[in-house]
Design an enzyme around this catalytic site. Structure first.
Site, PDB file in Angstrom:
ATOM      1  N   ARG A  98      56.134   1.279  72.753  1.00 50.17           N
ATOM      2  CA  ARG A  98      55.053   2.110  72.068  1.00 50.17           C
ATOM      3  C   ARG A  98      55.362   3.054  70.962  1.00 50.17           C
ATOM      4  O   ARG A  98      54.746   2.939  69.684  1.00 50.17           O
ATOM      5  CB  ARG A  98      54.201   2.668  73.111  1.00 50.17           C
ATOM      6  N   LYS A 133      49.538  16.432  52.123  1.00 55.97           N
ATOM      7  CA  LYS A 133      48.633  16.182  53.384  1.00 55.97           C
ATOM      8  C   LYS A 133      49.173  15.190  54.319  1.00 55.97           C
ATOM      9  O   LYS A 133      48.692  13.948  54.323  1.00 55.97           O
ATOM     10  CB  LYS A 133      47.208  15.723  52.744  1.00 55.97           C
ATOM     11  N   LYS A 165      48.428  27.129  41.735  1.00 58.92           N
ATOM     12  CA  LYS A 165      46.968  26.728  42.157  1.00 58.92           C
ATOM     13  C   LYS A 165      45.840  27.770  41.854  1.00 58.92           C
ATOM     14  O   LYS A 165      46.212  28.754  41.305  1.00 58.92           O
ATOM     15  CB  LYS A 165      46.505  26.197  43.576  1.00 58.92           C
ATOM     16  N   GLU A 201      47.716  23.997  38.038  1.00 61.12           N
ATOM     17  CA  GLU A 201      46.551  23.483  38.340  1.00 61.12           C
ATOM     18  C   GLU A 201      45.331  24.138  37.521  1.00 61.12           C
ATOM     19  O   GLU A 201      45.113  25.355  37.648  1.00 61.12           O
ATOM     20  CB  GLU A 201      46.054  23.397  40.017  1.00 61.12           C
ATOM     21  N   ASP A 222      42.163  19.120  38.098  1.00 61.59           N
ATOM     22  CA  ASP A 222      41.420  18.938  39.509  1.00 61.59           C
ATOM     23  C   ASP A 222      40.027  18.756  39.378  1.00 61.59           C
ATOM     24  O   ASP A 222      39.221  19.779  39.045  1.00 61.59           O
ATOM     25  CB  ASP A 222      41.991  20.261  40.110  1.00 61.59           C
TER      26      ASP A 222
END
Length: 287
Positions: A98, A133, A165, A201, A222
């Site tokens: 598995r 992510k 960002k 960004e 973005d």
């Protein structure tokens, strides 16, 4: 980035989770001297990824297991293809089954989805890149699958490159006018080693010039519309690498690539890839 140490840690943790005190079923019903031969078979078309990780599940379960990989990582598969063969003590093969499948299915799913994105932008020269992510603890494994699908990796971690960002800019400049952003970026960049890559960004056209004036290396546009992406690429005019991000889908990625950007980052490669259907066909025999 996917080293033997990465593989051993991830697979060992998975085996410990799945059989913390051994495999009660196999140890009860399978003779200790029984041998098994198992074939890893794909049930659907796709791109294979995860050969070394799949093999590690069996070898770490019992070093007496041997795994032969018939298709290379990154190879295209057709339903029914035999990807690998495992031979070894039946208890170990059943215990590791598995875990080996979980990794191979997950990695092959990511590689297959990545290949679809890469194929969709073929001929444009645009790189398809992943994001952070990823599944916690499995980033190196999932990003290896992206590479097997023909994609590129973004920065591996927060320690590898500077990526400023909107929240960073808000803290740095107090959401002030453009000159404040430029000055804040220049001051911060001056503290960095000259080898450090800096990406910023932006989410509005008017932010582009103040950011470029600071001498950054990559600018991320973005959630820009296609028209704004074209205008942004024209405005950057080669002064930085242009990355597009935000809400990229398989049905939109080609149009985004045709705006002239250099890189398209796609979080879905790792956070939304479906596992590929792989099976382990096994025959047990006495030793």
């Amino acid at each position: 980035m996917l080293t033997p140490a990465h593989i051993a840690r991830a697979v060992s943790a998975a085996l410990d989770e799945d059989a913390p005190w051994g495999d009660l079923t196999s140890e009860t019903f399978i003779p200790a001297d029984a041998r098994a031969t198992a074939r890893l078979v794909t049930r659907e078309d796709g791109v294979f990824s995860g050969g070394p990780v799949f093999a590690a599940a069996f070898v770490l379960s019992d070093p007496a297991c041997a795994v032969e990989q018939h298709l290379a990582d990154g190879a295209r598969m057709r339903a029914g293809d035999v990807v690998a063969t495992v031979v070894g003590p039946a208890r170990a093969v059943l215990t590791a089954e598995r875990i080996g499948l979980n990794f191979a299915q997950r990695m092959s799913g990511i590689a297959t989805l990545t290949r679809r994105y890469v194929d969709a932008v073929a001929g444009t020269g645009v790189r398809i890149a992943d994001t952070r992510k990823t599944t916690p603890g499995l980033r190196a494994i999932e990003r290896a699958a992206v590479r097997d699908g023909g994609g590129s990796n973004h920065r591996f971690s927060l320690s590898d490159a500077v990526m400023v960002k909107d929240n960073h800019l808000g803290v740095l400049a107090g959401a002030g006018p453009g000159d404040d952003v430029t000055a804040a970026l220049r001051t911060a960049i001056a503290r960095l080693p000259h080898t450090t890559h800096v990406e910023v960004e932006v989410d509005r056209i008017e932010q582009i010039e103040p950011v470029l004036a600071a001498g950054i290396h990559t600018i991320m546009l973005d959630n820009f519309s296609l028209d704004d992406l074209r205008r942004g690429v024209d405005q950057v005019a080669g002064r930085a690498v242009v990355e597009a991000s935000g809400g990229v889908r398989l049905d939109t990625v080609r149009a985004i690539a045709e705006t002239g950007v250099d890189v398209i980052s796609v979080g879905a490669l790792t956070h939304s890839a479906a596992a590929l259907d792989l099976g382990l066909d096994l025959v047990v025999s006495a030793s």
